[in-house]
Design a protein around this motif. Structure first.
Motif, PDB file in Angstrom:
ATOM      1  N   HIS A   7      10.572  -2.278   3.760  1.00  0.00           N
ATOM      2  CA  HIS A   7       9.139  -2.258   3.517  1.00  0.00           C
ATOM      3  C   HIS A   7       8.687  -0.915   2.985  1.00  0.00           C
ATOM      4  O   HIS A   7       9.329   0.125   3.227  1.00  0.00           O
ATOM      5  N   LEU A   8       7.594  -0.957   2.239  1.00  0.00           N
ATOM      6  CA  LEU A   8       7.129   0.234   1.533  1.00  0.00           C
ATOM      7  C   LEU A   8       5.812   0.766   2.056  1.00  0.00           C
ATOM      8  O   LEU A   8       5.481   1.927   1.838  1.00  0.00           O
ATOM      9  N   TYR A   9       5.049  -0.089   2.754  1.00  0.00           N
ATOM     10  CA  TYR A   9       3.701   0.280   3.190  1.00  0.00           C
ATOM     11  C   TYR A   9       3.642   0.225   4.710  1.00  0.00           C
ATOM     12  O   TYR A   9       4.181  -0.685   5.328  1.00  0.00           O
ATOM     13  N   TYR A  39       1.225   1.000   8.377  1.00  0.00           N
ATOM     14  CA  TYR A  39      -0.151   1.003   8.851  1.00  0.00           C
ATOM     15  C   TYR A  39      -0.194   1.264  10.350  1.00  0.00           C
ATOM     16  O   TYR A  39       0.729   0.942  11.084  1.00  0.00           O
ATOM     17  N   SER A  74      -3.422   3.670   6.395  1.00  0.00           N
ATOM     18  CA  SER A  74      -2.285   3.109   5.677  1.00  0.00           C
ATOM     19  C   SER A  74      -1.539   4.248   4.992  1.00  0.00           C
ATOM     20  O   SER A  74      -2.121   5.289   4.661  1.00  0.00           O
ATOM     21  N   TYR A 103       1.713   5.229   2.184  1.00  0.00           N
ATOM     22  CA  TYR A 103       2.612   4.761   1.147  1.00  0.00           C
ATOM     23  C   TYR A 103       3.139   5.946   0.369  1.00  0.00           C
ATOM     24  O   TYR A 103       2.393   6.891   0.090  1.00  0.00           O
ATOM     25  N   ASN A 104       4.404   5.918   0.059  1.00  0.00           N
ATOM     26  CA  ASN A 104       5.004   6.964  -0.764  1.00  0.00           C
ATOM     27  C   ASN A 104       4.765   8.338  -0.147  1.00  0.00           C
ATOM     28  O   ASN A 104       4.412   9.300  -0.848  1.00  0.00           O
ATOM     29  N   SER A 106      -2.725   6.491   2.081  1.00  0.00           N
ATOM     30  CA  SER A 106      -3.370   5.820   0.957  1.00  0.00           C
ATOM     31  C   SER A 106      -4.810   5.432   1.283  1.00  0.00           C
ATOM     32  O   SER A 106      -5.654   5.354   0.406  1.00  0.00           O
ATOM     33  N   SER A 115       3.935  -3.037   8.957  1.00  0.00           N
ATOM     34  CA  SER A 115       4.509  -2.679   7.660  1.00  0.00           C
ATOM     35  C   SER A 115       4.435  -3.884   6.742  1.00  0.00           C
ATOM     36  O   SER A 115       4.270  -5.029   7.199  1.00  0.00           O
ATOM     37  N   ARG A 163       4.774  -5.317   0.194  1.00  0.00           N
ATOM     38  CA  ARG A 163       3.901  -5.121  -0.959  1.00  0.00           C
ATOM     39  C   ARG A 163       2.483  -5.018  -0.427  1.00  0.00           C
ATOM     40  O   ARG A 163       2.128  -5.594   0.577  1.00  0.00           O
ATOM     41  N   VAL A 164       1.634  -4.318  -1.124  1.00  0.00           N
ATOM     42  CA  VAL A 164       0.314  -4.048  -0.569  1.00  0.00           C
ATOM     43  C   VAL A 164      -0.681  -5.154  -0.842  1.00  0.00           C
ATOM     44  O   VAL A 164      -1.580  -5.396  -0.058  1.00  0.00           O
ATOM     45  N   GLN A 210      -4.441  -4.172   2.193  1.00  0.00           N
ATOM     46  CA  GLN A 210      -3.888  -3.499   3.343  1.00  0.00           C
ATOM     47  C   GLN A 210      -4.894  -3.321   4.456  1.00  0.00           C
ATOM     48  O   GLN A 210      -4.567  -3.358   5.627  1.00  0.00           O
TER      49      GLN A 210
END
Lengths: 114, 114
Positions: A29-31, A33, A48, A50-51, A55, A94, A97-98, B100
């Motif tokens: 997973h990428l996102y 929370y 949240s 991300y990266n 975000s 998680s 995709r968002v 999100q």
């Protein structure tokens, strides 16, 4: 089946102490929370991530809160100086995709501030 | 601002009876709508979601929900409940961009009578 895991399941702390809640999101997973639920109230969005950066965050997520992904697996929520009103169930989630809203939640960490 | 209302805090039904849990939302554009379930000691699990298309959506565990734009509703239904359906049910709304940040309703606690 992959799942989001959270530790501790329950933490009791004194007002003013720092608390770190830990989460291991699903591996691809990428996102990430954090949500919380004060007893008897709604589940509320906190932040949240991300990266490796925040975000979005809510107005609840003030300077006493911080999040970090210190390595490739953990995602932490730190509360610097806890207050009585921080007592709540904190949920990590998680998603791959968002733009789907398909959040995968952990079982929660109950924080009790005395 | 987005909001979700679940008018029923607690519902009790007999095993085998039909179920309808109500959810009304407020959102300025076309929302993404979700139902999550939380069993005791568990995290929130996605039951179903609506993004677009057919307004009757099927989910896991035999649940379905119908999106009615004119009524701003997204009610959850099940034709015959099982004792294992006893749980807390949360309706949530997210935006079509960056879903999100889900906004949750207060939740409906479902009790099943044998």
């Amino acid at each position: 089946e992959p799942e989001v895991t959270q530790t501790p399941s329950h933490q009791v702390t004194q007002m003013g102490q720092e608390v770190i809640l830990r989460c291991v999101p699903i591996s691809n997973h990428l996102y990430f929370y954090w949500y919380r639920q004060i007893l008897g109230q709604k589940v509320e969005f906190l932040v949240s991530f991300y990266n490796n950066e925040i975000s979005e965050k809510s107005e609840i997520f003030d300077d006493q809160f911080s999040v970090e992904r210190p390595d490739g697996s953990n995602f932490t929520l730190k509360i610097r100086s806890t207050k009585l009103e921080d007592s709540a169930m904190y949920f990590c989630a998680s998603s791959p995709r968002v733009y789907t809203g398909e959040l995968f939640f952990g079982e929660g960490s109950r924080l009790t501030v005395l | 601002a987005q909001s979700v209302t679940q008018p029923d805090i607690h519902i009790t039904v007999s095993e085998g009876a039909s179920l309808e849990l109500r959810c009304n939302y407020s959102y300025g554009a076309t929302p993404y709508l979700f139902w999550y379930v939380q069993s005791p000691g568990q995290g929130l699990q996605l039951l179903l979601k609506y993004f677009s298309g057919d307004t009757l959506v099927q989910g896991i565990k035999g649940f379905e929900a119908e999106f009615k734009r004119s009524q701003s509703s997204f009610n959850l239904r099940k034709p015959s409940v099982h004792w294992s359906d006893a749980a807390e049910y949360f309706c949530a709304v997210g935006g079509t961009q960056g879903a999100q940040k889900l906004v949750f309703g207060q939740g409906t606690r479902l009790t099943i009578n044998p």
